[in-house]
Write an enzyme that holds these catalytic residues in place. Structure first.
Site, PDB file in Angstrom:
ATOM      1  N   SER A  21       0.998  -1.402  -0.051  1.00  0.00           N
ATOM      2  CA  SER A  21      -0.311   0.182  -0.005  1.00  0.00           C
ATOM      3  C   SER A  21       0.698   1.195  -0.059  1.00  0.00           C
ATOM      4  O   SER A  21       0.287   2.316  -0.478  1.00  0.00           O
ATOM      5  CB  SER A  21      -0.976  -0.147   1.236  1.00  0.00           C
ATOM      6  OG  SER A  21       0.245  -0.516   2.160  1.00  0.00           O
ATOM      7  N   ASP A  78      -0.473   5.333  12.151  1.00  0.00           N
ATOM      8  CA  ASP A  78      -0.654   3.980  13.113  1.00  0.00           C
ATOM      9  C   ASP A  78       1.176   3.724  12.892  1.00  0.00           C
ATOM     10  O   ASP A  78       1.296   2.324  12.420  1.00  0.00           O
ATOM     11  CB  ASP A  78      -2.127   3.055  12.047  1.00  0.00           C
ATOM     12  CG  ASP A  78      -0.765   3.872  10.829  1.00  0.00           C
ATOM     13  OD1 ASP A  78       0.071   4.258   9.657  1.00  0.00           O
ATOM     14  OD2 ASP A  78      -1.664   2.681   9.159  1.00  0.00           O
ATOM     15  N   HIS A  80       1.365   4.027   7.619  1.00  0.00           N
ATOM     16  CA  HIS A  80       0.516   4.725   6.237  1.00  0.00           C
ATOM     17  C   HIS A  80       1.296   5.848   6.115  1.00  0.00           C
ATOM     18  O   HIS A  80       0.317   6.634   6.816  1.00  0.00           O
ATOM     19  CB  HIS A  80       0.193   4.348   5.969  1.00  0.00           C
ATOM     20  CG  HIS A  80      -1.085   2.934   5.723  1.00  0.00           C
ATOM     21  ND1 HIS A  80      -1.365   1.891   6.867  1.00  0.00           N
ATOM     22  CD2 HIS A  80      -0.611   2.265   4.495  1.00  0.00           C
ATOM     23  CE1 HIS A  80      -0.984   0.523   6.133  1.00  0.00           C
ATOM     24  NE2 HIS A  80      -1.132   0.578   4.673  1.00  0.00           N
TER      25      HIS A  80
END
Length: 210
Positions: free
Chosen positions: A15, A185, A188
């Site tokens: 991601s 977090d 990310h």
């Protein structure tokens, strides 16, 4: 600057690389890949480089292996930039521990994928360290991340690849700022965190400041 005129630069990973490239931020995503592309093109427009983003959110090295032929080898890169490992580690600390990838499997799989890409395409490699946006090296996930990053550094030496020390880049900013400034977090990054990554890639590629 090690990139040459007309080369095809393919990024692949999870991601952090994806960053919306299959949706609202197509085709490059809204993260470090887009920043690297924009800055390199702005500083070296004469190179007319071709950029491809093949990040997929949630991927581990196992997922990468399942799509390697199409998304890495099939893209026929001159340069293949790989950033993988964050989910391999993170899953151990979440609610899907059966999907975590141990360090031995991680190293074995990644080495095999890199060898296949180099043998099939003759590409050069750019290997980015997995990272965890946490300054305390005794935190278990950070300690594990350092171990996996050491694997990537070793593979970079083995393959004569460009090595991008992403964790070290975050460590520099974490020395003077809290992790919450860069991500909520610790995984990310916000856009400034992606700029930290982009700076690391530009430095590794020898791209001069404007």
């Amino acid at each position: 600057m090690i990139l040459r005129t007309g080369q095809r630069v393919v990024f692949i990973g999870d991601s952090i690389t994806d960053c919306g490239r299959r949706d609202v931020a197509a085709p490059y995503g809204s993260g470090y890949v887009s920043l690297v592309r924009a800055l390199v093109d702005a500083r070296h427009p004469e190179l007319e480089l071709e950029w491809v983003n093949r990040g997929v959110g949630g991927d581990t090295v196992r997922d990468l292996a399942a799509r390697w032929d199409d998304d890495a080898i099939g893209e026929r890169p001159d340069w293949l930039a790989v950033l993988i490992g964050i989910n391999d580690i993170w899953r151990h600390y979440g609610d899907r521990p059966d999907e975590a990838v141990g360090i031995e499997e991680y190293e074995r799989t990644l080495r095999d994928l890199l060898r296949r890409a180099v043998d099939a395409t003759g590409c050069r490699l750019i290997l980015g360290d997995p990272f965890f946006i946490e300054a305390d090296r005794s935190v278990p996930q950070r300690a594990d991340t350092d171990r996996y990053a050491a694997v990537v550094a070793g593979l970079a030496t083995e393959f004569d690849a460009v090595h991008v020390p992403n964790q070290a880049a975050f460590d520099r900013v974490l020395a003077v700022s809290p992790a919450t400034r860069w991500a909520d977090d610790r995984v990310h990054p916000y856009l400034p965190g992606h700029a930290v990554l982009a700076d690391a890639y530009l430095s590794a590629l020898g791209v001069s400041s404007a």
